[in-house]
Design an enzyme around this catalytic site. Structure first.
Site, short mmCIF file in Angstrom:
data_model
loop_
_atom_site.label_atom_id
_atom_site.label_comp_id
_atom_site.label_asym_id
_atom_site.label_seq_id
_atom_site.Cartn_x
_atom_site.Cartn_y
_atom_site.Cartn_z
N ASP A 243 0.84 -1.21 0.00
CA ASP A 243 0.00 0.00 0.00
C ASP A 243 0.87 1.25 0.00
OD1 ASP A 243 -1.91 1.95 0.34
OD2 ASP A 243 -2.63 1.22 2.28
N GLU A 269 -1.75 -1.14 -3.74
CA GLU A 269 -2.86 -0.28 -3.34
C GLU A 269 -2.50 1.20 -3.43
OE1 GLU A 269 -5.36 0.34 0.84
OE2 GLU A 269 -4.48 -1.62 0.34
N GLU A 296 -9.83 3.88 -1.14
CA GLU A 296 -9.79 4.50 0.18
C GLU A 296 -10.10 6.00 0.11
OE1 GLU A 296 -6.48 5.32 3.72
OE2 GLU A 296 -6.19 3.69 2.29
N ASP A 319 -15.26 2.54 1.34
CA ASP A 319 -15.32 2.61 2.79
C ASP A 319 -16.55 3.41 3.19
OD1 ASP A 319 -14.97 3.16 5.51
OD2 ASP A 319 -12.81 3.41 5.35
N HIS A 346 -11.80 -0.67 2.67
CA HIS A 346 -10.92 0.00 3.62
C HIS A 346 -11.74 0.19 4.89
CE1 HIS A 346 -9.40 3.79 5.53
NE2 HIS A 346 -8.26 3.16 5.36
#
Length: 409
Positions: A243, A269, A296, A319, A346
């Site tokens: 990430d 990510e 995210e 999310d 997320h």
């Protein structure tokens, strides 16, 4: 009937190094918390997630939205929540501050999530069960599908849900076995190599079969070294995700992602700026078959639609405490189901709310039960903290969405 409104600014400092990534080096996990109190004393709790500064601004905006629900009955609201969401998100003056992104959209998430929590508590059901018991028509009535008509009409959404009724009984077995988790705390950016290695061993011992490392260092060699540490400790059978938290430009991402492919990442990510859809498309094509995970910081269903249309996302990480709440999360999940793209949220909520939503995604929508991110940092602050045993989320049984905070009760 909703009689009282309360909005709180809740902030929780973390242990040294925890929560750090390449961009956000010193986070304070924070929630803009909306409480909707009805005439029977039931409290619906919802929140949006921030990293500290500006949380008060989200609270102020949430107050504006929440006050418009005062005097309304929760069953009446949820019977046509798609229209309510549309009206609130397009309030003419607040819309200018977005539209459908930033502080105002986070505020709407907080209020929306409080509505779903109050609805579930009023019915005496955990949110996952309330959602799974709804008919296709009832689910779609809670959604705002505006700006998606080129890809997903209300009729198409209903058809998609009805198509996935087949096998629903079989998929309900996950309620007994639990939903798999992955450990995102093994490799926060500020952790030393030694701590990363130690955390990998601990995660394996706890039963996790997937884990994530933060990358995006000024020196790419640090990322490569640390990624190989994780692969060495985890072995080839464990899924390892990387990430970058938006750190790289496209030229940087093209170079470093190709080098990182050597340790066989399950996904990479947020490699670059979340608004740059075409850059992600270029990168996705360049590093195939390695897939990108995105979402995210993607603010709304329309941008997610574009990511799906370009084929640049291998995994979608919507999310519900970062987009417009549960309603928009379900909308995005339906889009992903149409495209056959997995939803792996997320968890700005630390998994509290999303443990319900992934069960709905799997049971009612037919999404693969891949895994759900696990971040344990705020467990002590929740009335009903998530229970993860052997790397698996145990099914929550209390009424509501598991978002009540001890400090507010």
């Amino acid at each position: 009937m909703i009689q009282k409104i309360r909005v709180n600014d809740a902030r929780f400092p973390l242990a040294k190094g925890a929560g750090s990534d390449a961009i956000h080096r010193d986070p304070i996990y924070s929630y803009a918390v909306t409480s909707l109190i009805d005439d029977s004393g039931i409290v619906g709790t919802g929140f949006a997630f921030t990293l500290g500064e500006g949380n008060d601004l989200v609270c102020k905006a949430a107050e504006f939205y929440a006050m418009q629900l005062k005097g309304r009955d929760i069953e009446e609201l949820m019977a046509d929540f798609g229209s309510v969401f549309n009206q609130l998100s397009n309030e003419q003056q607040f819309r200018w501050l977005g539209p459908h992104k930033g502080i105002v959209h986070l505020a709407l998430a907080s209020v929306t999530n409080a509505c779903y929590d109050l609805w579930a508590k009023k019915r005496g059901l955990p949110l996952w069960k309330l959602l799974n018991d709804l008919s296709a028509e009832e689910v779609v009535s809670t959604l705002d599908l505006s700006y998606l008509e080129d890809e997903l009409t209300a009729g198409q959404a209903i058809h998609l849900l009805k198509e996935n009724l087949a096998g629903k009984d079989k998929r309900e077995r996950i309620l007994q076995t639990g939903y798999p988790g992955y450990d995102t705390s093994i490799g926060w950016f500020n952790y030393s190599d030694e701590k990363v290695r130690e955390n990998c061993k601990k995660a394996i011992a706890e039963g996790f079969t997937a884990m994530k490392l933060k990358v995006g260092s000024t020196d790419p060699e640090r990322d490569i070294r640390r990624s190989h540490i994780v692969r060495e400790e985890a072995g080839d059978s464990v899924k390892v995700m990387l990430d970058a938290n938006q750190q790289w430009t496209l030229p940087q991402a093209l170079k470093i992602c190709k080098e990182l492919q050597g340790m066989n990442p399950y996904w990479i990510e947020e490699p670059t700026h979340p608004d740059d859809i075409l850059a992600h498309k270029v990168l996705a094509d360049a590093i195939a078959p390695t897939k990108l995970a995105l979402g995210e910081h993607v603010p709304n269903r329309i941008i997610f639609k574009n990511y799906l249309q370009t084929g640049s996302a291998g995994f979608i990480q919507a999310d519900a405490v970062r987009v417009g709440g549960v309603s928009e999360f379900i909308t995005i999940s339906l889009l992903c189901r149409k495209y056959g793209i997995p939803v792996v949220p997320h968890v700005g909520d630390m998994g509290q709310l999303h443990q319900h939503l992934v069960l709905f995604n799997h049971i009612s929508m037919g999404h693969e039960a891949l895994f759900l991110e696990h971040i344990p940092h705020l467990q002590q602050h929740f009335v009903h903290p998530v229970k993860v045993t052997g790397g698996v989320y145990q099914t929550p049984m209390e009424p509501g969405s598991s978002c009540d905070l001890k400090s507010l009760n």
